[in-house]
Design an enzyme around this catalytic site. Structure first.
Site, PDB file in Angstrom:
ATOM      1  N   CYS A 115       0.857  -1.130   0.057  1.00  0.00           N
ATOM      2  CA  CYS A 115       0.087   0.049   0.113  1.00  0.00           C
ATOM      3  C   CYS A 115       0.889   1.224   0.144  1.00  0.00           C
ATOM      4  O   CYS A 115       0.249   2.359  -0.301  1.00  0.00           O
ATOM      5  CB  CYS A 115      -1.002  -0.046   0.999  1.00  0.00           C
ATOM      6  SG  CYS A 115      -1.995  -1.671   1.344  1.00  0.00           S
ATOM      7  N   HIS A 248      -3.020   7.283   2.153  1.00  0.00           N
ATOM      8  CA  HIS A 248      -3.468   5.747   1.770  1.00  0.00           C
ATOM      9  C   HIS A 248      -4.715   5.441   2.494  1.00  0.00           C
ATOM     10  O   HIS A 248      -4.832   5.960   3.550  1.00  0.00           O
ATOM     11  CB  HIS A 248      -2.437   4.800   2.144  1.00  0.00           C
ATOM     12  CG  HIS A 248      -2.928   3.335   1.884  1.00  0.00           C
ATOM     13  ND1 HIS A 248      -3.485   2.996   0.798  1.00  0.00           N
ATOM     14  CD2 HIS A 248      -2.941   2.291   2.961  1.00  0.00           C
ATOM     15  CE1 HIS A 248      -4.015   1.724   1.007  1.00  0.00           C
ATOM     16  NE2 HIS A 248      -3.753   1.324   2.258  1.00  0.00           N
ATOM     17  N   ASN A 278     -10.386  -0.061   0.206  1.00  0.00           N
ATOM     18  CA  ASN A 278      -8.681  -0.241   0.329  1.00  0.00           C
ATOM     19  C   ASN A 278      -8.143  -0.575  -1.143  1.00  0.00           C
ATOM     20  O   ASN A 278      -8.498  -1.913  -1.489  1.00  0.00           O
ATOM     21  CB  ASN A 278      -8.233  -0.910   1.437  1.00  0.00           C
ATOM     22  CG  ASN A 278      -6.510  -0.746   1.513  1.00  0.00           C
ATOM     23  OD1 ASN A 278      -5.930  -0.296   0.582  1.00  0.00           O
ATOM     24  ND2 ASN A 278      -6.271  -1.232   2.684  1.00  0.00           N
TER      25      ASN A 278
HETATM   26  N1  ACO Z   1     -18.649  -8.322   9.410  1.00  0.00           N
HETATM   27  C1  ACO Z   1     -19.194  -8.459  10.820  1.00  0.00           C
HETATM   28  N2  ACO Z   1     -18.446  -8.922  11.996  1.00  0.00           N
HETATM   29  C2  ACO Z   1     -17.086  -8.889  11.570  1.00  0.00           C
HETATM   30  C3  ACO Z   1     -16.622  -8.969  10.368  1.00  0.00           C
HETATM   31  C4  ACO Z   1     -17.347  -8.477   9.249  1.00  0.00           C
HETATM   32  N3  ACO Z   1     -16.881  -8.167   8.225  1.00  0.00           N
HETATM   33  N4  ACO Z   1     -15.077  -8.860  10.459  1.00  0.00           N
HETATM   34  C5  ACO Z   1     -14.863  -9.354  12.017  1.00  0.00           C
HETATM   35  N5  ACO Z   1     -16.001  -9.257  12.409  1.00  0.00           N
HETATM   36  C6  ACO Z   1     -16.235  -9.811  13.960  1.00  0.00           C
HETATM   37  C7  ACO Z   1     -15.146 -10.388  14.684  1.00  0.00           C
HETATM   38  O1  ACO Z   1     -15.514 -11.631  14.378  1.00  0.00           O
HETATM   39  C8  ACO Z   1     -15.295 -10.136  16.149  1.00  0.00           C
HETATM   40  O2  ACO Z   1     -16.607 -10.641  16.614  1.00  0.00           O
HETATM   41  P1  ACO Z   1     -16.298 -11.384  18.050  1.00  0.00           P
HETATM   42  O3  ACO Z   1     -16.216 -10.224  18.863  1.00  0.00           O
HETATM   43  O4  ACO Z   1     -17.838 -11.865  18.100  1.00  0.00           O
HETATM   44  O5  ACO Z   1     -15.493 -12.277  17.906  1.00  0.00           O
HETATM   45  C9  ACO Z   1     -15.695  -8.572  16.021  1.00  0.00           C
HETATM   46  O6  ACO Z   1     -16.229  -8.203  14.913  1.00  0.00           O
HETATM   47  C10 ACO Z   1     -14.515  -7.918  16.317  1.00  0.00           C
HETATM   48  O7  ACO Z   1     -13.276  -8.165  15.532  1.00  0.00           O
HETATM   49  P2  ACO Z   1     -11.961  -7.592  15.406  1.00  0.00           P
HETATM   50  O8  ACO Z   1     -11.273  -8.343  14.227  1.00  0.00           O
HETATM   51  O9  ACO Z   1     -11.462  -7.321  16.667  1.00  0.00           O
HETATM   52  O10 ACO Z   1     -12.438  -6.261  14.821  1.00  0.00           O
HETATM   53  P3  ACO Z   1     -11.657  -4.852  14.967  1.00  0.00           P
HETATM   54  O11 ACO Z   1     -12.602  -3.678  15.725  1.00  0.00           O
HETATM   55  O12 ACO Z   1     -10.510  -4.778  15.113  1.00  0.00           O
HETATM   56  O13 ACO Z   1     -12.037  -4.267  13.499  1.00  0.00           O
HETATM   57  C11 ACO Z   1     -10.565  -4.137  11.540  1.00  0.00           C
HETATM   58  C12 ACO Z   1     -11.501  -4.877  12.313  1.00  0.00           C
HETATM   59  C13 ACO Z   1     -11.738  -2.983  10.856  1.00  0.00           C
HETATM   60  C14 ACO Z   1      -9.945  -4.734  10.431  1.00  0.00           C
HETATM   61  C15 ACO Z   1      -9.727  -3.195  12.379  1.00  0.00           C
HETATM   62  O14 ACO Z   1      -8.966  -4.037  12.876  1.00  0.00           O
HETATM   63  C16 ACO Z   1      -8.971  -2.216  11.305  1.00  0.00           C
HETATM   64  O15 ACO Z   1      -9.404  -1.290  11.141  1.00  0.00           O
HETATM   65  N6  ACO Z   1      -7.749  -2.281  11.281  1.00  0.00           N
HETATM   66  C17 ACO Z   1      -6.787  -1.665  10.264  1.00  0.00           C
HETATM   67  C18 ACO Z   1      -6.591  -2.673   9.253  1.00  0.00           C
HETATM   68  C19 ACO Z   1      -6.850  -1.937   7.962  1.00  0.00           C
HETATM   69  O16 ACO Z   1      -7.330  -1.174   7.564  1.00  0.00           O
HETATM   70  N7  ACO Z   1      -6.117  -2.794   7.021  1.00  0.00           N
HETATM   71  C20 ACO Z   1      -6.296  -2.411   5.619  1.00  0.00           C
HETATM   72  C21 ACO Z   1      -5.020  -3.111   5.007  1.00  0.00           C
HETATM   73  S1  ACO Z   1      -3.380  -2.560   5.597  1.00  0.00           S
HETATM   74  C22 ACO Z   1      -3.212  -1.155   4.795  1.00  0.00           C
HETATM   75  O17 ACO Z   1      -3.832  -0.911   3.865  1.00  0.00           O
HETATM   76  C23 ACO Z   1      -2.192  -0.356   5.490  1.00  0.00           C
END
Ligand code: ACO
Length: 321
Positions: A115, A248, A278
């Protein structure tokens, strides 16, 4: 002194656009509420089955060349940033060169920094131009992340989209690019990866994207703040003197947290993640082109381009548009 200046921008999004509800209708176990609340993403575009990375890059490149008023054979350097190349080799840049009809022996190569790829490519092209070895570079970010998504992994498949963006970067008497900074820390290579390869006619490892979302989130906010300060300091300006931040586009919460860290209002941040998701290396040039074409970005303004991604890699380019 030779400077490097952006003289044209272009982009391309494939026509298929899916909302979060469309993903639910296709069987993904998610909801619009979850995806919008955690990421800000509402829609994303996906390439057709017959569209490859070079096809998307071709449309973006043609648009950027038209905006710069340059013919393909005036380009003497092509750097194409991607993590979803057409083939193992030749480079997607070489395939693009053929599709563009270039026949002037220009130097072409791919850039792999996930990215951060476009920012890495732009900073690299600037070094070529400022050295005097090249005069007119085409710098592209193009991705078909739909090819590497695991549709059974709802934690990642809802986050990404396909697209391409491009700029023409030319030698100039006036600046141009004011400062660049590129960094990486391979100790974090496991938190975002596609840990597969091809060997003996088979895929070994996994051909799908995997991510530790929370580790990525924390890492991204920290380094995007640091690298913004670094390039502003190198150029001798305060971050408040930046007119537009074009980061990004991974997640709107990362963008908000970074803006807060830099004490910059969100009004100065170009945000496309809601519509594009993304698009990895394509996200920065896509956002740049959008804001140029809708009139927000005007000549003479100071722009801060930022990338962060797998590797982990990160970087920034500060420039006068
Ligand atoms: N839909 C519904 N529920 C979901 C989904 C989904 N798509 N994905 C995960 N969940 C659920 C999980 O199963 C979990 O449920 P549980 O509590 O019952 O176990 C709950 O949501 C929380 O899951 P987490 O993984 O802890 O969610 P988090 O709050 O961390 O959010 C996310 C996940 C959005 C990916 C977050 O960590 C984030 O924004 N990270 C940044 C990463 C990113 O944006 N990466 C892009 C690529 S990297 C880059 O470009 C630099």
């Amino acid at each position: 002194m030779i400077h490097a200046r952006i003289t044209g921008t272009g982009s391309y999004l494939p026509p298929l656009c899916l909302s979060n509800d469309d993903l639910v209708a296709r069987g993904i176990d998610t909801s619009d509420e979850w995806v919008v609340g955690r990421t800000g993403i509402r829609t994303r575009h996906f390439a057709r089955d017959d569209q490859s990375c070079s096809d998307l890059a071709l449309e973006a490149a043609k648009n950027a060349l038209a905006a710069a008023g340059r013919a393909v054979n005036e380009v003497d350097l092509v750097i194409l940033a991607t993590s979803t190349p057409d083939y193992i080799f030749p480079s997607t840049a070489a395939i693009l060169q053929k599709k563009l009809g270039m026949a002037n022996d220009a130097a072409v190569f791919d850039m792999q920094a996930v990215c951060s790829g476009f920012v890495y490519a732009l900073a690299t092209a600037e070094k070529f131009i400022r050295s005097g070895s090249h005069k007119c570079a085409l710098v592209i970010g193009s991705e078909v992340f739909s090819h590497i998504l695991n549709w059974d992994d709802r934690t990642t498949c809802v986050l990404f989209g396909d697209g391409a963006g491009a700029v023409v970067l030319e030698a100039s008497d006036t600046p141009g690019i004011l400062a660049t900074a590129l960094h990486a820390d391979g100790r974090y290579s496991d938190i975002l990866s596609v840990p597969g390869s091809v060997s003996g006619g088979k895929v070994t490892g996994s051909p799908f994207l995997q991510m530790d979302g929370q580790a990525v989130f924390k890492f991204a906010v920290r380094v995007l703040g640091e690298v913004a300060v670094e390039v502003c300091k190198a150029a001798g300006i305060a971050t408040s003197e930046v007119d537009w931040v074009i980061p990004h586009q991974a997640n709107v919460r990362i963008l908000q947290a970074t803006a807060k860290r830099l004490d910059l209002p969100m009004e100065k941040v170009v945000v496309t993640v809601a519509e594009h998701g993304n698009t990895s290396a394509a996200s920065v040039p896509l956002a740049l082109d959008l804001a140029v074409r809708d009139g927000r970005i005007r000549p003479g303004q100071r722009l801060l381009l930022q990338g962060v991604g797998g590797g982990f890699t990160w970087g920034a380019v500060l420039l006068t548009f």
